[in-house]
Design a protein around this motif. Structure first.
Motif, PDB file in Angstrom:
ATOM      1  N   PHE A  48       3.628   5.960   7.929  1.00 39.79           N
ATOM      2  CA  PHE A  48       2.068   5.922   7.573  1.00 39.79           C
ATOM      3  C   PHE A  48       1.870   5.749   6.233  1.00 39.79           C
ATOM      4  CE2 PHE A  48       2.138   8.825  11.568  1.00 39.79           C
ATOM      5  CZ  PHE A  48       0.725   8.282  12.061  1.00 39.79           C
ATOM      6  N   VAL A  49       2.443   5.937   5.386  1.00 39.90           N
ATOM      7  CA  VAL A  49       2.298   5.657   3.887  1.00 39.90           C
ATOM      8  C   VAL A  49       2.322   4.215   3.778  1.00 39.90           C
ATOM      9  CG1 VAL A  49       2.975   5.693   1.681  1.00 39.90           C
ATOM     10  CG2 VAL A  49       3.201   7.543   2.810  1.00 39.90           C
ATOM     11  N   ALA A  50       3.558   3.280   4.542  1.00 36.41           N
ATOM     12  CA  ALA A  50       3.452   1.888   4.538  1.00 36.41           C
ATOM     13  C   ALA A  50       2.209   1.364   5.351  1.00 36.41           C
ATOM     14  CB  ALA A  50       4.798   1.536   5.407  1.00 36.41           C
ATOM     15  N   TRP A  51       1.857   1.968   6.219  1.00 36.41           N
ATOM     16  CA  TRP A  51       0.658   1.442   7.014  1.00 36.41           C
ATOM     17  C   TRP A  51      -0.685   1.598   6.052  1.00 36.41           C
ATOM     18  CZ3 TRP A  51      -4.095   3.675   8.017  1.00 36.41           C
ATOM     19  CH2 TRP A  51      -5.023   3.337   8.898  1.00 36.41           C
ATOM     20  N   SER A  52      -0.689   2.618   5.234  1.00 41.34           N
ATOM     21  CA  SER A  52      -1.805   2.662   4.324  1.00 41.34           C
ATOM     22  C   SER A  52      -1.663   1.584   3.256  1.00 41.34           C
ATOM     23  CB  SER A  52      -1.967   3.916   3.380  1.00 41.34           C
ATOM     24  OG  SER A  52      -2.168   5.145   4.628  1.00 41.34           O
ATOM     25  N   LEU A  53      -0.650   1.356   2.776  1.00 41.52           N
ATOM     26  CA  LEU A  53      -0.353   0.543   1.842  1.00 41.52           C
ATOM     27  C   LEU A  53      -0.544  -1.079   2.270  1.00 41.52           C
ATOM     28  CD1 LEU A  53       3.014   1.952   0.053  1.00 41.52           C
ATOM     29  CD2 LEU A  53       0.910   1.752  -0.999  1.00 41.52           C
ATOM     30  N   ALA A  54      -0.207  -1.093   3.735  1.00 47.41           N
ATOM     31  CA  ALA A  54      -0.356  -2.595   4.163  1.00 47.41           C
ATOM     32  C   ALA A  54      -2.023  -2.763   4.350  1.00 47.41           C
ATOM     33  CB  ALA A  54       0.113  -2.744   5.427  1.00 47.41           C
ATOM     34  N   VAL A  55      -2.625  -2.010   4.665  1.00 46.85           N
ATOM     35  CA  VAL A  55      -4.067  -1.794   4.446  1.00 46.85           C
ATOM     36  C   VAL A  55      -4.869  -2.233   3.358  1.00 46.85           C
ATOM     37  CG1 VAL A  55      -6.279  -0.815   4.760  1.00 46.85           C
ATOM     38  CG2 VAL A  55      -4.496  -0.447   6.700  1.00 46.85           C
ATOM     39  N   VAL A  56      -4.079  -1.682   2.380  1.00 46.09           N
ATOM     40  CA  VAL A  56      -4.701  -2.150   0.870  1.00 46.09           C
ATOM     41  C   VAL A  56      -3.994  -3.308   0.407  1.00 46.09           C
ATOM     42  CG1 VAL A  56      -4.494  -1.293  -1.374  1.00 46.09           C
ATOM     43  CG2 VAL A  56      -4.943   0.353   0.447  1.00 46.09           C
ATOM     44  N   THR A  57      -2.714  -3.408   0.639  1.00 45.17           N
ATOM     45  CA  THR A  57      -2.133  -4.690  -0.001  1.00 45.17           C
ATOM     46  C   THR A  57      -2.454  -5.907   0.912  1.00 45.17           C
ATOM     47  OG1 THR A  57       0.017  -4.439   0.813  1.00 45.17           O
ATOM     48  CG2 THR A  57      -0.480  -3.518  -1.341  1.00 45.17           C
ATOM     49  N   GLY A  58      -2.821  -5.742   2.334  1.00 48.83           N
ATOM     50  CA  GLY A  58      -2.623  -6.915   3.279  1.00 48.83           C
ATOM     51  C   GLY A  58      -1.435  -7.405   3.746  1.00 48.83           C
ATOM     52  N   SER A  59      -0.202  -6.839   3.250  1.00 51.05           N
ATOM     53  CA  SER A  59       0.927  -7.326   3.778  1.00 51.05           C
ATOM     54  C   SER A  59       1.948  -6.309   4.018  1.00 51.05           C
ATOM     55  CB  SER A  59       1.633  -8.403   2.599  1.00 51.05           C
ATOM     56  OG  SER A  59       2.929  -8.497   2.964  1.00 51.05           O
ATOM     57  N   PRO A  60       2.584  -6.220   5.129  1.00 51.52           N
ATOM     58  CA  PRO A  60       3.620  -5.135   5.304  1.00 51.52           C
ATOM     59  C   PRO A  60       4.918  -5.149   4.234  1.00 51.52           C
ATOM     60  CG  PRO A  60       3.735  -6.728   7.129  1.00 51.52           C
ATOM     61  CD  PRO A  60       2.343  -7.323   6.371  1.00 51.52           C
ATOM     62  N   TRP A  61       5.076  -6.389   3.812  1.00 50.47           N
ATOM     63  CA  TRP A  61       6.130  -6.562   3.014  1.00 50.47           C
ATOM     64  C   TRP A  61       5.806  -6.234   1.586  1.00 50.47           C
ATOM     65  CZ3 TRP A  61       9.526  -6.963   6.347  1.00 50.47           C
ATOM     66  CH2 TRP A  61       9.381  -7.523   7.395  1.00 50.47           C
ATOM     67  N   LEU A  62       4.564  -6.428   1.046  1.00 48.48           N
ATOM     68  CA  LEU A  62       4.142  -5.755  -0.141  1.00 48.48           C
ATOM     69  C   LEU A  62       4.188  -4.325  -0.079  1.00 48.48           C
ATOM     70  CD1 LEU A  62       1.102  -8.058  -1.224  1.00 48.48           C
ATOM     71  CD2 LEU A  62       3.497  -7.893  -2.564  1.00 48.48           C
TER      72      LEU A  62
END
Ligand SMILES: Nc1ncnc2c1ncn2[C@@H]1O[C@H](COP(=O)(O)OP(=O)(O)OP(=O)(O)O)[C@@H](O)[C@H]1O
Ligand SMILES: [Mg+2]
Lengths: 287, 232
Positions: A48-62
């Motif tokens: 879930f944290v990765a999901w939020s971060l991916a929304v913010v950064t636009g990339s799952p890898w970031l």
């Protein structure tokens, strides 16, 4: 023949995911005999944290790159501030505390993210496939997950066997008091182990969230797979954990092909069989 | 001046008192022996000095400073190393890895892997073997080497000869005497009073948690020692 090969390959790839779930737990077993019953929930939390971060950064890898140091710090502090106090002769305390943590994590996730399942946008990677033959193709993401599991397994085993830190892990695991006489601080060593385990948890959560949908209460079933893979493989061996995960994946896949309802429980049956035939696992730590 | 001293040291396991007002002193450069019957409290005294059991700050002094109650890691950094009773090697680590664990605190000094292998040449061939697979004598050598790797000023040995053949015991004590000639101070606990008396300059007898006799080893008669030892 082709369908047999297909089953085998898909099962092995699925096993890579299970190994990814299990490696962190395997490290904690190996270093401090700790069963973290919230292990699966921490994987879901990091998804879930990765999901939020991916929304913010636009990339799952970031998202993963940002998540890794957070996970290490979180694991270190969790061990230092909470779990170290529960380790001792009585395993009940750590079981109760981590069980409590599991419930807290599930409730907090439900509060923040609601009960809806969600998935990390992988930019199409989750549907990309390589066609190997007519009716036999493998997914790009499962392949990537398997490669990550393999790399982390080898990396952890090398860390454990060949480095100063790994030697400290094994020494503290063998005889904590003697290690303290050498000047080691076991609380710090344990916390480093948990920090590293949580790096693997971050990988597991992010990749799992890319592969499929996750919801707040998925943790316990992931814990079960992780636990089974560790036990089948033998405690304290990362290669064993990888093989345990693959065995679980392959048997589930075979069961699933026979009857879609059978998949999960054929895995459990194989786990019980392995437990009866080789209680100390396929690769017990012999050294 | 004394390198190590305890003053009116009491020690407890939970509520049960095991040491009663122990005064123990050792000078720099000597070997002191501690003898006494099973359960007299010898290991307890050594464990307290090494920080495994708690003590009031001023009750233990080392190199002029109070060290009572410090954690074992702090004490080894100051220069006290213990060869524990029963050796307590890390069984799953190789012989060499055990030695390297001893060098975890990086105190300056002459002891490195090379110098340990010069002291115990046998260990060189066995370096890659798991400690659990070594013979008793080899394990004791690893235990001593591991303690030396921290370059201690004071080496504390609890029952080096336990379970070892007489020739091996002789070899190990020869090595210990060589180490001490090179400037290390040592305390040994030894069941065999004759060996203890021969190796040491100063001797302490302990009985039921109290020091019952002490003096220069050369000046104590066997009769007085056995009276202090057995209390008859
Ligand atoms: N961990 C412990 N908990 C409780 N009591 C202990 C513990 N270790 C030792 N004792 C008790 O403390 C007393 C002193 O034990 P200690 O091990 O110091 O004796 P010792 O002189 O070293 O004996 P030995 O020659 O058998 O090694 C004994 O009565 C023993 O039963
Ligand atoms: Mg003893």
């Amino acid at each position: 023949m082709l369908s047999f090969l297909d089953t085998l390959v898909q099962g092995v790839l699925l096993g890579g995911l299970y190994a990814l779930f299990a490696l962190g737990q395997s490290l904690l077993f190996g270093v401090m005999r700790l069963t973290n019953t919230a292990h699966g929930d921490f994987i879901i939390l990091s998804a879930f944290v990765a999901w939020s971060l991916a929304v913010v950064t636009g990339s799952p890898w970031l998202a993963l790159i940002v998540l890794l140091p957070l996970a290490f710090a979180g694991g270190y502090l969790l061990q230092r501030l909470v779990l170290n106090g529960t380790i001792g002769k009585d395993p009940m305390r750590s079981l109760v505390v981590t069980f409590g943590l599991a419930i807290v994590i599930q409730n907090v996730l439900q509060q923040i993210y609601t009960a809806d399942p969600r998935s990390i946008d992988s930019g199409g990677l989750n549907t990309a496939t390589f066609q190997l033959a007519e009716g036999f193709s493998i997914g790009a993401l499962p392949l990537l997950i398997f490669a990550a599991a393999l790399a982390l397994t080898v990396g952890l085993q090398l860390l454990f066997d060949r480095t100063d830190l790994g030697r400290a892990f094994r020494a503290v695991s063998d005889d904590r008091e003697a290690a303290e006489l050498m000047g080691l601080d076991h609380r710090h060593v344990y916390a480093l182990a948990t920090g590293i385990a949580f790096l693997v948890v971050a990988f597991a959560g992010t990749l799992h969230g890319m592969k499929t949908t996750v919801s707040a209460t998925d943790g316990p079933s992931l814990l079960l797979y992780a636990f089974e893979a560790v036990i089948i493989g033998g405690m304290g061996s990362f290669y064993g954990t990888l093989v345990g995960g693959m065995l679980l994946g392959v048997t589930q896949d075979i069961g699933f092909r026979i009857d879609p309802g059978w998949g999960i429980w054929t895995g459990h049956v194989v786990f019980l069989g392995a437990l009866l035939l080789r209680p100390s696992g396929l690769f017990p730590r012999t050294r | 001046m004394d390198l190590l001293s305890t003053r009116k040291l009491d020690a407890y396991y939970g509520d049960s008192q095991v040491l009663f007002g122990v005064d123990f002193e050792i000078e720099r450069g000597e070997i002191a022996a501690l003898v006494g019957a099973n359960g007299a409290g010898k290991s307890t005294l050594l464990k307290t000095v090494c920080g495994l059991l708690r003590a009031p700050r001023e009750a233990v002094r080392f190199a002029g400073e109070p060290i009572g109650g410090l954690a074992p890691g702090r004490i080894v950094r100051r220069g006290i190393a213990l060869v524990p009773e029963g050796r307590r090697l890390f069984p799953s680590l190789s012989a060499e890895e055990n030695l390297m664990m001893g060098g975890y605190v990086k105190r300056a000094g002459p002891w490195k892997l090379d110098s340990v292998y010069r002291l115990f040449p046998r260990l060189q061939q066995r370096r890659a073997h798991p400690a659990a697979s070594l013979s008793g004598g080899e394990q004791q050598m690893v235990a001593i080497g591991r303690a030396l790797m921290s370059n201690p000023q004071l080496l504390i040995c609890d029952e080096l000869s336990l379970g070892l053949a007489p020739v091996v015991v002789k070899e190990i004590y020869q090595a210990l005497e060589q180490v001490c000639r090179d400037g290390v101070t040592a305390v040994i606990v030894e069941q065999d009073v004759a060996v203890a008396q021969r190796v040491s300059r100063r001797l302490y007898c302990m009985q039921e948690g109290r020091i019952t006799l002490h003096g220069l080893s050369s000046e104590l008669t066997r009769e007085r020692i056995s009276r202090a030892y057995f209390g008859v």
